[in-house]
Design a protein around this motif. Structure first.
Motif, PDB file in Angstrom:
ATOM      1  N   ASP A  18      12.688  28.616  39.036  1.00  0.00           N
ATOM      2  CA  ASP A  18      12.571  29.982  40.289  1.00  0.00           C
ATOM      3  C   ASP A  18      11.633  30.049  41.065  1.00  0.00           C
ATOM      4  N   PRO A  19      11.855  30.582  42.377  1.00  0.00           N
ATOM      5  CA  PRO A  19      10.571  30.901  43.109  1.00  0.00           C
ATOM      6  C   PRO A  19      10.096  32.351  42.921  1.00  0.00           C
TER       7      PRO A  19
ATOM      8  N   LEU B 155       9.678  41.225  34.736  1.00  0.00           N
ATOM      9  CA  LEU B 155      10.226  39.933  34.105  1.00  0.00           C
ATOM     10  C   LEU B 155       9.971  38.928  34.639  1.00  0.00           C
ATOM     11  N   GLU B 156       9.991  38.730  36.077  1.00  0.00           N
ATOM     12  CA  GLU B 156       9.477  37.519  36.785  1.00  0.00           C
ATOM     13  C   GLU B 156       8.082  37.363  36.592  1.00  0.00           C
TER      14      GLU B 156
ATOM     15  N   SER C 240      11.871  24.943  32.262  1.00  0.00           N
ATOM     16  CA  SER C 240      12.121  24.672  33.866  1.00  0.00           C
ATOM     17  C   SER C 240      13.408  24.378  34.348  1.00  0.00           C
ATOM     18  N   TRP C 241      14.549  24.788  33.308  1.00  0.00           N
ATOM     19  CA  TRP C 241      15.906  24.797  33.523  1.00  0.00           C
ATOM     20  C   TRP C 241      16.332  25.861  34.618  1.00  0.00           C
ATOM     21  N   VAL C 242      17.380  25.215  35.420  1.00  0.00           N
ATOM     22  CA  VAL C 242      17.912  26.074  36.587  1.00  0.00           C
ATOM     23  C   VAL C 242      18.806  26.920  35.852  1.00  0.00           C
ATOM     24  N   SER C 243      18.734  28.249  35.950  1.00  0.00           N
ATOM     25  CA  SER C 243      19.709  29.148  35.357  1.00  0.00           C
ATOM     26  C   SER C 243      20.425  30.236  36.414  1.00  0.00           C
ATOM     27  N   PRO C 244      21.623  30.552  35.939  1.00  0.00           N
ATOM     28  CA  PRO C 244      22.434  31.573  37.060  1.00  0.00           C
ATOM     29  C   PRO C 244      21.914  32.970  36.763  1.00  0.00           C
ATOM     30  N   ILE C 245      21.205  33.040  35.364  1.00  0.00           N
ATOM     31  CA  ILE C 245      21.006  34.458  35.051  1.00  0.00           C
ATOM     32  C   ILE C 245      19.611  35.007  35.577  1.00  0.00           C
TER      33      ILE C 245
END
Length: 693
Positions: A676-677, A659-660, A11-16
């Protein structure tokens, strides 16, 4: 220093983002050189998967696209292609595969400076690759695949093309590769192989003289034969990459040693043929290293000559590629530690491909732990490495370095008795803003490479970093059968496909789950797996035959039915299953036992399928049938198809969507809420009754 939050893994927020993965999906497919310039083929997902040709001019340092946008330098020879361009004196010859149907003809074109490409072949149904320019006779010698025949499979030849037409030089074998002209243009070398062999288990090395009319004569097979070994399916020798040195000596790689070099047997080493004798050239190298790779696509180039006395070679040591200089006279072996630098960050190169020499310098593609792939130029005189192009802008990948998980090589016991060994690269969850929730261990994503005779290397892979930066651990497995660990390891999967590779993935997960190192411990109850093609088959095998260790799987154009694979697949791999499993005519039950489609009642693992509808290697019917049967049996299953994709996704929007969708699928099955949304994916038979996620 930013504060560190605790949050559930996944659940981490990632800039990748998936957009970064797509942008990083640009890849360098081939390098060619002439007297003044470096050329490379660059695949571009953002241009509908087009393969562009880029030129770097040595004198000026200028880089420019030279192929008009309506053309694409891609060949479909052996379906996997490779070696689609050849260059000489500013002229580039290329095989065309345009995204627009009007130009999707696989003709050869000639591209001259400041001119539009002009076709030099016209026959529909022909494919061309692996070309070498014969300046002496003003012609191109290449591999030609004839799809106009009524035979079951296309006819492969080595053919010369000049202004008078196409002239077959060599025919009779099922496959050919690596035509190589000596400096005087008087001799041609090549390799060939026949069914059921593959180019990494048994090939032959041939040489012929060329007369004044350009015809070949005095053809001779200079390979030595090991077919009398006790195990017929692992017998033979895999000759690879014939090259002529500047002084006209024939060099090559082979993975079986003559009796005079017993310590090099079973490892791809470098030799030369001189005075009618085969002589080991790489004698100064460590014993258990490989100087070649599996020929999945044409144009393999892991060594080249800087001069008559210096050879530069890449070699694989325990899964990591390194570089060395070899004095061809003394055979002195000197490692070359090559690094890439971006502003204040320096990284050692861990993967070298496409080695070529130009003006006393070395050009190659480079990969490293944290930097994206690059085209690099190394000057031995100054020991300086210059990057000509990265697959991503420096500012972009530098900003992502804190979120980049670095691979840890692991070797672990495997097999039913635990006496065998297998290898992997472990990537721990990495995000400077997060730790896992108290008492929680990270889920493990097993990544299964394709082939299956391929390999994973420890280089920056954004699809891996996409998951590790969100809290997944990733194990990138070099299961038994992978390349880079010797011939015995590579061919150990023969007759054992779906067994050894399955066991190695399971034992990697158990090894990590029981690791005393808290940085490597994973949650054995949250193991998922992903893979494409043969890796997709392994994903399905793990979902079906892994005793519940796999909680979810993502199959990208994966094989589910081994028998129909034999019936439907293309020529290059038509009899590969004979080696991996058994001759199908006498072992039907064995194929059924190892085919997930024939063992649906055993498959309790939720699955998501991704499939290109133009796939000729793994036809869409396999994934569709698997999906429909799982749906009918009440199993959680999803499927996304892409009408404009073949075997391997090349179009940006499709790569991003897949991927999403994969992350969304895992979040539903494993029960975490992604930051991510994500666009939801319809999952049949989900959620289960009385369960809401």
């Amino acid at each position: 220093m930013p504060s560190i939050s605790k949050a559930p893994y996944g659940s981490w927020v990632s800039p990748i983002t998936a957009d970064h993965v797509v942008a990083g999906g640009i890849s360098f497919r081939q390098i060619a050189v002439d007297e003044t310039s470096v050329y490379w083929v660059e695949s571009r997902p953002e241009e509908n998967g087009r393969y562009a040709i880029v030129r770097y001019t040595l004198a000026t340092g200028e880089t420019a696209d030279i192929l008009p946008s309506e053309f694409s330098a891609r060949t479909l020879v052996y379906e996997y292609g490779g070696a689609s361009i050849a260059a000489e004196e500013g002229i580039v010859y290329f095989s065309n595969y345009s995204p627009t149907a009007a130009h999707n003809d696989q003709r050869l074109f000639k591209l001259e400076p400041n001119k539009s490409p002009t076709p030099i072949t016209s026959t529909s149904g022909m494919r061309y690759a692996d070309g070498v320019i014969d300046k002496k006779r003003n012609r191109l010698i290449c591999i030609r695949e004839d799809h106009t025949t009524t035979a079951r499979y296309p006819i492969t030849t080595i053919t010369a093309i000049d202004e008078t037409g196409e002239h077959v030089l060599i025919s009779g074998h099922d496959f050919y590769a690596s035509p190589a002209l000596n400096p005087e243009g008087t001799q041609l070398a090549w390799i060939s192989w026949d069914f059921p062999h593959m180019p990494w288990d048994h090939t032959e090395l041939w040489v012929a003289d060329i007369d004044e009319n350009g015809s070949l004569h005095n053809q001779r097979n200079i390979s030595y034969d090991f077919r009398d070994t006790p195990d017929p399916i692992r017998s033979g020798a895999a000759f690879s990459q014939p090259r002529w040195s500047p002084d006209g000596t024939l060099y090559f790689a082979v993975d079986r040693a003559p009796a005079s070099y017993p310590d090099r047997d079973d490892w791809w080493s470098l030799y030369r043929f001189t005075n009618n004798q085969i002589e080991l050239v790489s004698s100064g190298a460590p014993e258990h290293v490989e100087f070649s790779d599996a020929l999945w696509s044409l144009g393999l180039s892991t060594y080249t000559f800087l001069s008559e006395t210096e050879l530069i070679a890449a070699y694989n040591e325990q899964g990591t590629w390194k570089l060395a200089s070899i004095d061809t006279g003394t055979k002195t072996f000197t490692p070359l530690p090559i690094t890439l630098t971006a502003n204040r960050t320096e990284e050692s190169v861990t993967d070298f491909t496409e080695l070529h020499a130009i003006d006393g310098k070395l050009v190659f593609t480079a990969g490293s732990h944290a930097f994206p792939s690059a085209i690099a130029l190394f000057d031995p005189a100054t020991q300086k490495t210059t990057v000509l192009k990265y697959t991503q802008p420096v500012t972009t990948f530098e900003s992502l370095l804190p979120y980049t998980s670095r691979p840890i090589p692991i070797t672990f016991p495997t097999g039913e008795d635990g006496l065998a060994e297998a290898h992997a690269f472990y990537y721990p969850p990495t995000n400077p803003a997060y730790n896992g929730a108290d008492g929680e261990k990270p889920p493990l994503l097993i990544k299964a490479h394709g082939g299956p005779t391929a390999a994973t290397v420890p280089v920056r892979s954004l699809d891996i970093q996409y998951f590790t930066s969100r809290g997944f651990a990733v194990a990138d497995i070099n299961y038994r059968g992978s390349t880079g660990f010797g011939r015995k390891y590579r061919l150990s999967l023969y007759r054992n496909w779906g067994i050894y590779d399955r066991d190695d993935c399971i034992n990697a997960a158990l090894y990590l789950a029981n690791s005393p190192d808290p940085k490597m411990t994973i949650d054995i109850n949250r193991v998922v797996t992903r893979g494409g093609s043969a890796g997709g088959y392994l994903t399905l095998v793990l979902a079906t035959f892994s005793s519940g260790i796999c909680r979810a799987g993502a199959s990208y154009y994966g094989i589910s039915n081994l028998q129909t694979l034999i019936e439907d697949t293309h020529k290059f791999e038509a009899e590969y299953p004979w080696l991996l499993v058994a001759p199908p005519t006498t072992h039907v039950k064995e194929y059924q036992m190892r085919s997930p489609i024939d063992n649906i009642p055993l498959l309790d693992t939720p699955m998501i399928f991704f499939q290109g509808l133009q796939d000729k290697v793994v036809p869409p019917a396999q994934s569709e049938k698997m999906f429909n049967q799982l749906k009918a049996n009440g199993k959680p299953v999803a499927m996304l198809t892409f009408a404009d994709e073949q075997h391997g996704f090349r179009i940006a929007a499709n790569i991003k969507r897949a991927l999403e969708a994969e992350l969304y699928f895992y979040s539903q099955i494993l029960g975490f809420k992604p930051a991510d949304p994500l666009q939801p994916v319809p999952i049949e038979n989900w959620p289960p009754a009385a369960v809401q996620i």
